[in-house]
Design an enzyme around this catalytic site. Structure first.
Site, PDB file in Angstrom:
ATOM      1  N   GLN A 170     -21.961   2.996 -28.229  1.00  0.00           N
ATOM      2  CA  GLN A 170     -21.125   4.195 -28.086  1.00  0.00           C
ATOM      3  C   GLN A 170     -19.842   3.885 -27.334  1.00  0.00           C
ATOM      4  O   GLN A 170     -18.768   4.343 -27.705  1.00  0.00           O
ATOM      5  CB  GLN A 170     -21.904   5.297 -27.367  1.00  0.00           C
ATOM      6  CG  GLN A 170     -21.076   6.524 -27.007  1.00  0.00           C
ATOM      7  CD  GLN A 170     -20.478   7.238 -28.207  1.00  0.00           C
ATOM      8  OE1 GLN A 170     -20.953   7.084 -29.331  1.00  0.00           O
ATOM      9  NE2 GLN A 170     -19.432   8.004 -27.993  1.00  0.00           N
ATOM     10  N   GLU A 171     -19.932   3.089 -26.282  1.00  0.00           N
ATOM     11  CA  GLU A 171     -18.799   2.903 -25.385  1.00  0.00           C
ATOM     12  C   GLU A 171     -17.790   1.871 -25.879  1.00  0.00           C
ATOM     13  O   GLU A 171     -16.602   1.994 -25.596  1.00  0.00           O
ATOM     14  CB  GLU A 171     -19.294   2.484 -23.992  1.00  0.00           C
ATOM     15  CG  GLU A 171     -20.311   3.419 -23.360  1.00  0.00           C
ATOM     16  CD  GLU A 171     -19.771   4.793 -23.061  1.00  0.00           C
ATOM     17  OE1 GLU A 171     -18.554   4.998 -23.164  1.00  0.00           O
ATOM     18  OE2 GLU A 171     -20.571   5.675 -22.717  1.00  0.00           O
TER      19      GLU A 171
END
Length: 638
Positions: free
Chosen positions: A377-378
């Site tokens: 996600q990051e």
């Protein structure tokens, strides 16, 4: 610093915490300090068809906001701009008029707004009853005050070094007020004092202890009438009083004046006081989970080496290099498997061995699946049109997009100025032309700012200057992944560490459960980015949280991690971790201002743990000594 589309920085090293969004891009506004709604009556009646009352809020110290909103039963009924001024106090008020009986819940949101981006922090809810009803109080109309907190005190006192006077201090920062408070010593009240009813309350009292023995203290905050009294109690503190026959108590500071000024204290005294301050079970568990290895051991790690540490071997058995390359097929080349193993090697507890019956391999697999989901996600590509599934698009970004050593902007070095306490504490490196080094985001956690590079450098090398003078080392070495493992094993009070959520060291208490927080993947999202992704108004998961859940399921399947049917994967219905939760602890160190009649200049010659950011952390070896040396002009001798 809450950063739009990049990972959190590591202010947790010195007591703060930050949140994150998804792919690396630009900076979002800083999170303000949480506001508190001031004390006010909570029951009103309609008069000529309406009830008027004023909502007043305060933020006494911390990052300022430039906008505030007042929400009534979840809907915004007022907003106003503010003048931000560093960490100065802020406050405002608004008169509310209601025209119907009922229950009204108020929340103040303090925000920082920049262009189309904003970061907001909410106050606790203030409930107002208009018209008929019991008002939510106790029988007889009395309401139970919020629990007070008793500050840290010296747990060992010696009658041989002079009169023993113990200063007790307590605070209640918000919530229902009381009108009287008591000092309870060994289950007997030894002092009673009235206090004005207001949201933020505090008090102090000095007790004289004249006999050897153990003394257990707590504070009771109460509301009372002629018929009854309702009270809440603080945490308890135990003091042991001894008499050592004229010899100084090794657990009590014994500063010796130096010719020309200042004092000496022994290393044994410093070590004893630090041990006393950090002796709680939670501190010991956290210290064990953040234990590190020497860098020469770390840098000797290579895949399949027989002498690799046991936690590295466990990771290798679960995830080999081919699987790493398959899972992160689009990664930046500097995120290598060898560097990941070295990052694992640095932290003994990550994928370590449990000797109490817990399944070490299962915990390791779940830790990897959790970490990899957040990586994706990051730092992921998030390209739905790629032939590569999104869950395998993690670790794409190494340095903050648009930032280079030579290019314009991206300095992140305003706090390098010697006029700031951050600049004095973590002295920034300089280039040949005299300009400051750049502290933009680097590595899997996008470490940013000198006040994060410095403490991370201290934790990794025992020296703040290593990374302050060479910040790009966080990108081009195994530190690019070590910063992520560091974030995984370190708590961010009042949040527990992700490791402790996964391995069961942290279990939610009744207050956590009342906020909807349970042990599961959703709690780790709350730790990383709860202020942005969790506790949604409509109870629906935000897009970022949905991504994390989808990635977690894929990584869990790849690593043979079973997901229980009742595991809470999302956080839409979770509140934020707060100071009443099971993971709350104080880790920053500041001067203990308490007065001691038997000590030189009446000073304590001790530091205490506090809930705000300082230059010293109780989790960093040597910081307690630095704190005492700094505040009390002490030279430590053997």
């Amino acid at each position: 610093m809450i950063k739009k589309n990049k990972l959190s920085t590591l202010l947790l090293l010195v007591g703060g915490s930050f949140s994150t969004l998804s792919t690396v891009s630009w900076s979002a506004p800083a999170a303000p300090k949480a506001p508190n709604i001031a004390w006010m009556p909570t029951e009103y009646t309609l008069n000529n068809g309406k009830a008027d009352y004023t909502i007043t809020w305060n933020m006494w110290w911390g990052t300022n906001g430039n906008l505030w909103r007042l929400k009534q039963n979840g809907a915004v009924i007022h907003s106003a701009s503010l003048q931000a001024n560093g960490n100065s106090a802020q406050s405002d008020s608004y008169q509310v008029t209601v025209n119907a009986d009922g229950n009204y819940a108020y929340v103040v949101s303090l925000c920082n707004v920049q262009g189309n981006e904003e970061t907001c922090v909410d106050s606790a809810t203030k409930n107002i009853q208009v018209g008929a009803g019991d008002g939510g109080g106790d029988p007889g109309g009395l309401k139970t005050p919020a629990a007070p907190s008793l500050s840290n005190i010296n747990g060992n006192l010696d009658l041989s070094v002079g009169a023993v006077e113990l200063a007790l201090e307590w605070n209640k920062w918000s919530g229902e007020s009381g009108t009287v408070w008591h000092v309870n010593q060994n289950n007997s009240r030894v002092h009673t004092q009235s206090i004005p009813a207001q949201s933020q309350q505090s008090g102090s009292h000095t007790v004289n202890l004249t006999a050897v023995g153990d003394y257990v203290f707590k504070i009771e905050l109460c509301n009372a009438n002629q018929q009854q009294e309702v009270c809440s109690s603080s945490n308890t503190k135990t003091v042991t009083v001894t008499k050592s026959g004229g010899q100084p108590n090794p657990d009590k500071p014994n500063p010796i004046p130096k010719p020309g000024g200042g004092y000496t204290m022994t290393q044994a005294e410093i070590d004893a006081m630090e041990a006393q301050l950090t002796s709680s079970e939670l501190f010991q568990l956290v210290k064990a989970s953040i234990a590190i290895r020497d860098n020469d051991v770390v840098e000797a790690v290579v895949p399949n080496r027989a002498a690799n540490p046991e936690n590295v071997k466990r990771v290798e058995a679960i995830l080999n290099e081919d699987q790493w390359n398959y899972t992160f097929i689009e990664r930046h080349e500097d995120y290598s498997y060898t560097r990941f193993l070295r990052a694992v090697a640095k932290f003994k507890a990550f994928c370590g061995t449990y000797t109490d019956g817990r399944d070490s391999d299962a915990i390791c697999r779940k830790s990897l699946a959790t970490m990899f989901a957040h990586f994706t996600q990051e730092t992921g590509g998030h390209n739905p049109n790629s032939a590569i599934e999104e869950w395998r698009q993690g670790l794409v970004y190494l340095r903050e997009i648009g930032c280079t050593e030579e290019g314009p902007g991206c300095g992140y070095n305003a706090e390098c100025s010697p006029s700031t306490w951050q600049g004095k504490t973590w002295v920034c490196g300089k280039n040949a032309d005299g300009s400051y080094k750049k502290y933009f985001g680097r590595g899997a956690k996008q470490l940013s700012y000198n006040y994060n590079y410095g403490p991370f450098s201290q934790a990794m090398f025992g020296d703040t200057t290593v990374l302050l003078n060479d910040p790009d080392r966080v990108a081009r070495t195994w530190l690019n992944l070590a910063s992520a493992v560091f974030f995984f094993v370190y708590p961010q009070p009042p949040k527990p560490s992700m490791l402790h959520v996964i391995d069961g060291t942290w279990t939610p208490n009744a207050h956590d459960l009342s906020l909807g927080i349970t042990a599961g993947f959703g709690a780790t999202t709350n730790i990383i980015n709860g202020g942005i992704e969790c506790g949604t108004a409509n109870g629906q998961e935000k897009a970022q949280s949905k991504n994390r859940i989808a990635y977690y399921k894929k990584h869990a399947a790849a690593l043979n991690v079973p997901i229980a049917a009742d595991e809470q994967l999302g956080c839409a219905n979770q509140g934020r971790f707060d100071t009443q939760g099971a993971g709350a602890m104080l880790i920053s160190l500041d001067q203990d201002w308490s007065y001691h009649a038997d000590m030189p200049e009446g000073k304590s010659f001790m530091c205490k743990t506090v809930g705000y950011q300082t230059a010293y952390s109780a989790l960093i070896p040597g910081d307690y000594q630095k704190c005492v040396e700094h505040y009390f002009d002490v030279e430590v001798v053997q």
